[in-house]
Write a protein that holds these residues in place. Structure first.
Motif, PDB file in Angstrom:
ATOM      1  N   PHE A   7     -52.947 -37.690 103.997  1.00 34.57           N
ATOM      2  CA  PHE A   7     -52.460 -38.509 105.100  1.00 34.57           C
ATOM      3  C   PHE A   7     -52.085 -39.914 104.630  1.00 34.57           C
ATOM      4  O   PHE A   7     -51.145 -40.514 105.151  1.00 34.57           O
ATOM      5  N   ILE A   8     -52.787 -40.413 103.646  1.00 25.77           N
ATOM      6  CA  ILE A   8     -52.418 -41.706 103.068  1.00 25.77           C
ATOM      7  C   ILE A   8     -51.060 -41.594 102.373  1.00 25.77           C
ATOM      8  O   ILE A   8     -50.222 -42.492 102.484  1.00 25.77           O
ATOM      9  N   LEU A   9     -50.824 -40.475 101.687  1.00 24.44           N
ATOM     10  CA  LEU A   9     -49.532 -40.277 101.024  1.00 24.44           C
ATOM     11  C   LEU A   9     -48.394 -40.231 102.030  1.00 24.44           C
ATOM     12  O   LEU A   9     -47.294 -40.729 101.763  1.00 24.44           O
ATOM     13  N   ILE A  10     -48.642 -39.652 103.193  1.00 29.67           N
ATOM     14  CA  ILE A  10     -47.593 -39.566 104.219  1.00 29.67           C
ATOM     15  C   ILE A  10     -47.326 -40.938 104.843  1.00 29.67           C
ATOM     16  O   ILE A  10     -46.200 -41.243 105.229  1.00 29.67           O
ATOM     17  N   LEU A  11     -48.330 -41.788 104.905  1.00 29.78           N
ATOM     18  CA  LEU A  11     -48.175 -43.117 105.509  1.00 29.78           C
ATOM     19  C   LEU A  11     -47.556 -44.162 104.579  1.00 29.78           C
ATOM     20  O   LEU A  11     -47.032 -45.176 105.043  1.00 29.78           O
ATOM     21  N   LEU A  12     -47.621 -43.948 103.275  1.00 33.43           N
ATOM     22  CA  LEU A  12     -47.145 -44.950 102.315  1.00 33.43           C
ATOM     23  C   LEU A  12     -45.691 -45.383 102.513  1.00 33.43           C
ATOM     24  O   LEU A  12     -45.396 -46.581 102.457  1.00 33.43           O
ATOM     25  N   PRO A  13     -44.731 -44.468 102.738  1.00 32.96           N
ATOM     26  CA  PRO A  13     -43.341 -44.932 102.930  1.00 32.96           C
ATOM     27  C   PRO A  13     -43.163 -45.819 104.158  1.00 32.96           C
ATOM     28  O   PRO A  13     -42.344 -46.743 104.139  1.00 32.96           O
ATOM     29  N   LEU A  14     -43.931 -45.557 105.206  1.00 28.34           N
ATOM     30  CA  LEU A  14     -43.842 -46.390 106.403  1.00 28.34           C
ATOM     31  C   LEU A  14     -44.324 -47.806 106.103  1.00 28.34           C
ATOM     32  O   LEU A  14     -43.670 -48.794 106.470  1.00 28.34           O
ATOM     33  N   PHE A  15     -45.444 -47.925 105.423  1.00 23.48           N
ATOM     34  CA  PHE A  15     -45.943 -49.248 105.041  1.00 23.48           C
ATOM     35  C   PHE A  15     -44.990 -49.938 104.070  1.00 23.48           C
ATOM     36  O   PHE A  15     -44.780 -51.148 104.157  1.00 23.48           O
ATOM     37  N   GLN A  17     -41.751 -49.563 103.959  1.00 20.14           N
ATOM     38  CA  GLN A  17     -40.609 -50.029 104.738  1.00 20.14           C
ATOM     39  C   GLN A  17     -40.962 -51.276 105.542  1.00 20.14           C
ATOM     40  O   GLN A  17     -40.171 -52.217 105.623  1.00 20.14           O
ATOM     41  N   LEU A  18     -42.129 -51.292 106.134  1.00 22.85           N
ATOM     42  CA  LEU A  18     -42.522 -52.453 106.924  1.00 22.85           C
ATOM     43  C   LEU A  18     -42.622 -53.710 106.063  1.00 22.85           C
ATOM     44  O   LEU A  18     -42.128 -54.782 106.451  1.00 22.85           O
ATOM     45  N   ILE A  19     -43.228 -53.591 104.906  1.00 23.31           N
ATOM     46  CA  ILE A  19     -43.435 -54.760 104.051  1.00 23.31           C
ATOM     47  C   ILE A  19     -42.145 -55.190 103.357  1.00 23.31           C
ATOM     48  O   ILE A  19     -41.700 -56.328 103.478  1.00 23.31           O
ATOM     49  N   PHE A  20     -41.527 -54.261 102.626  1.00 19.94           N
ATOM     50  CA  PHE A  20     -40.361 -54.640 101.830  1.00 19.94           C
ATOM     51  C   PHE A  20     -39.086 -54.733 102.664  1.00 19.94           C
ATOM     52  O   PHE A  20     -38.151 -55.442 102.284  1.00 19.94           O
ATOM     53  N   GLY A  21     -39.027 -54.029 103.792  1.00 19.84           N
ATOM     54  CA  GLY A  21     -37.886 -54.192 104.683  1.00 19.84           C
ATOM     55  C   GLY A  21     -37.840 -55.589 105.260  1.00 19.84           C
ATOM     56  O   GLY A  21     -36.781 -56.201 105.361  1.00 19.84           O
ATOM     57  N   ARG A  22     -39.005 -56.104 105.630  1.00 16.21           N
ATOM     58  CA  ARG A  22     -39.074 -57.477 106.145  1.00 16.21           C
ATOM     59  C   ARG A  22     -38.693 -58.485 105.062  1.00 16.21           C
ATOM     60  O   ARG A  22     -38.003 -59.465 105.330  1.00 16.21           O
ATOM     61  N   LYS A  23     -39.144 -58.240 103.842  1.00 17.68           N
ATOM     62  CA  LYS A  23     -38.783 -59.148 102.750  1.00 17.68           C
ATOM     63  C   LYS A  23     -37.299 -59.062 102.427  1.00 17.68           C
ATOM     64  O   LYS A  23     -36.678 -60.058 102.053  1.00 17.68           O
ATOM     65  N   ALA A  24     -36.696 -57.878 102.562  1.00 21.29           N
ATOM     66  CA  ALA A  24     -35.262 -57.733 102.314  1.00 21.29           C
ATOM     67  C   ALA A  24     -34.452 -58.433 103.400  1.00 21.29           C
ATOM     68  O   ALA A  24     -33.391 -58.997 103.116  1.00 21.29           O
ATOM     69  N   ILE A  25     -34.945 -58.422 104.622  1.00 23.70           N
ATOM     70  CA  ILE A  25     -34.262 -59.123 105.703  1.00 23.70           C
ATOM     71  C   ILE A  25     -34.303 -60.625 105.460  1.00 23.70           C
ATOM     72  O   ILE A  25     -33.312 -61.330 105.644  1.00 23.70           O
ATOM     73  N   ALA A  26     -35.444 -61.119 105.020  1.00 22.86           N
ATOM     74  CA  ALA A  26     -35.584 -62.551 104.741  1.00 22.86           C
ATOM     75  C   ALA A  26     -34.962 -62.943 103.405  1.00 22.86           C
ATOM     76  O   ALA A  26     -34.940 -64.114 103.056  1.00 22.86           O
ATOM     77  N   SER A  40     -37.122 -45.648 100.961  1.00 28.05           N
ATOM     78  CA  SER A  40     -38.208 -45.297 101.867  1.00 28.05           C
ATOM     79  C   SER A  40     -38.058 -43.867 102.384  1.00 28.05           C
ATOM     80  O   SER A  40     -39.038 -43.115 102.461  1.00 28.05           O
ATOM     81  N   LEU A  41     -36.852 -43.496 102.744  1.00 26.43           N
ATOM     82  CA  LEU A  41     -36.611 -42.134 103.246  1.00 26.43           C
ATOM     83  C   LEU A  41     -36.813 -41.087 102.156  1.00 26.43           C
ATOM     84  O   LEU A  41     -37.417 -40.030 102.394  1.00 26.43           O
ATOM     85  N   ILE A  42     -36.321 -41.372 100.969  1.00 30.98           N
ATOM     86  CA  ILE A  42     -36.513 -40.437  99.850  1.00 30.98           C
ATOM     87  C   ILE A  42     -37.993 -40.318  99.516  1.00 30.98           C
ATOM     88  O   ILE A  42     -38.508 -39.218  99.292  1.00 30.98           O
ATOM     89  N   LEU A  43     -38.674 -41.446  99.524  1.00 36.38           N
ATOM     90  CA  LEU A  43     -40.115 -41.451  99.250  1.00 36.38           C
ATOM     91  C   LEU A  43     -40.887 -40.650 100.293  1.00 36.38           C
ATOM     92  O   LEU A  43     -41.864 -39.976  99.966  1.00 36.38           O
ATOM     93  N   GLN A  44     -40.430 -40.685 101.542  1.00 34.75           N
ATOM     94  CA  GLN A  44     -41.102 -39.915 102.601  1.00 34.75           C
ATOM     95  C   GLN A  44     -41.046 -38.419 102.297  1.00 34.75           C
ATOM     96  O   GLN A  44     -42.050 -37.719 102.427  1.00 34.75           O
ATOM     97  N   LEU A  88     -40.630 -43.826 110.989  1.00 32.74           N
ATOM     98  CA  LEU A  88     -39.917 -44.546 109.930  1.00 32.74           C
ATOM     99  C   LEU A  88     -38.470 -44.815 110.339  1.00 32.74           C
ATOM    100  O   LEU A  88     -37.956 -45.916 110.134  1.00 32.74           O
ATOM    101  N   PHE A  89     -37.795 -43.828 110.934  1.00 32.52           N
ATOM    102  CA  PHE A  89     -36.430 -44.037 111.417  1.00 32.52           C
ATOM    103  C   PHE A  89     -36.382 -45.133 112.476  1.00 32.52           C
ATOM    104  O   PHE A  89     -35.480 -45.982 112.466  1.00 32.52           O
ATOM    105  N   ILE A  90     -37.347 -45.130 113.380  1.00 35.00           N
ATOM    106  CA  ILE A  90     -37.384 -46.150 114.429  1.00 35.00           C
ATOM    107  C   ILE A  90     -37.590 -47.532 113.820  1.00 35.00           C
ATOM    108  O   ILE A  90     -36.925 -48.495 114.220  1.00 35.00           O
ATOM    109  N   VAL A  91     -38.481 -47.639 112.853  1.00 34.38           N
ATOM    110  CA  VAL A  91     -38.720 -48.929 112.182  1.00 34.38           C
ATOM    111  C   VAL A  91     -37.456 -49.396 111.460  1.00 34.38           C
ATOM    112  O   VAL A  91     -37.104 -50.577 111.530  1.00 34.38           O
ATOM    113  N   ILE A  92     -36.766 -48.485 110.799  1.00 34.49           N
ATOM    114  CA  ILE A  92     -35.529 -48.852 110.097  1.00 34.49           C
ATOM    115  C   ILE A  92     -34.478 -49.345 111.084  1.00 34.49           C
ATOM    116  O   ILE A  92     -33.804 -50.353 110.845  1.00 34.49           O
ATOM    117  N   ILE A  93     -34.349 -48.677 112.217  1.00 27.12           N
ATOM    118  CA  ILE A  93     -33.363 -49.087 113.223  1.00 27.12           C
ATOM    119  C   ILE A  93     -33.710 -50.453 113.792  1.00 27.12           C
ATOM    120  O   ILE A  93     -32.837 -51.328 113.931  1.00 27.12           O
TER     121      ILE A  93
END
Length: 104
Positions: A7-15, A17-26, A40-44, A88-93
């Motif tokens: 379950f941790i492996l399944i959650l890693l791409p979401l985390f 995306q949240l962390i590095f997606g925010r840094k990419a936006i900034a 993130s999607l490939i990693l999922q 993950l798709f919702i977070v990306i959108i």
């Protein structure tokens, strides 16, 4: 499924995306938002297969040579994977629209 590591492996791409997606936006990292999202999607998908392998191995070890095997754990792994892929798709959108609003 005899351990929390799948379950941790399944959650890693979401985390990720949240962390590095925010840094990419900034723009505090050299990667673009699209690259982070694609990675993130490939990693999922890759980590879903790895989580299934880990869960299957853990389940086989817990049987200790018994031939009985139920497939409900596999359904659970893929259901959680599907659920977190949708999240993950919702977070990306949402992050995409935030990025677009910053650019205006």
């Amino acid at each position: 499924m005899y351990g929390i590591s799948p379950f941790i492996l399944i959650l890693l791409p979401l985390f990720f995306q949240l962390i590095f997606g925010r840094k990419a936006i900034a723009e505090s990292i050299p990667f673009q938002f699209g690259t982070i999202s694609l990675f993130s999607l490939i990693l999922q998908f890759v980590l879903t297969i790895l989580a299934y392998s880990v869960a299957s191995y853990n389940f086989n070890e817990s049987l200790k040579g018994d031939t009985f095997r139920c497939g409900m754990g596999v359904i659970g792994i893929f259901f959680f994977s599907f659920l977190f892929t949708l999240i993950l798709f919702i977070v990306i959108i949402v992050q995409y629209f935030i990025k677009r609003s910053y650019e205006k």
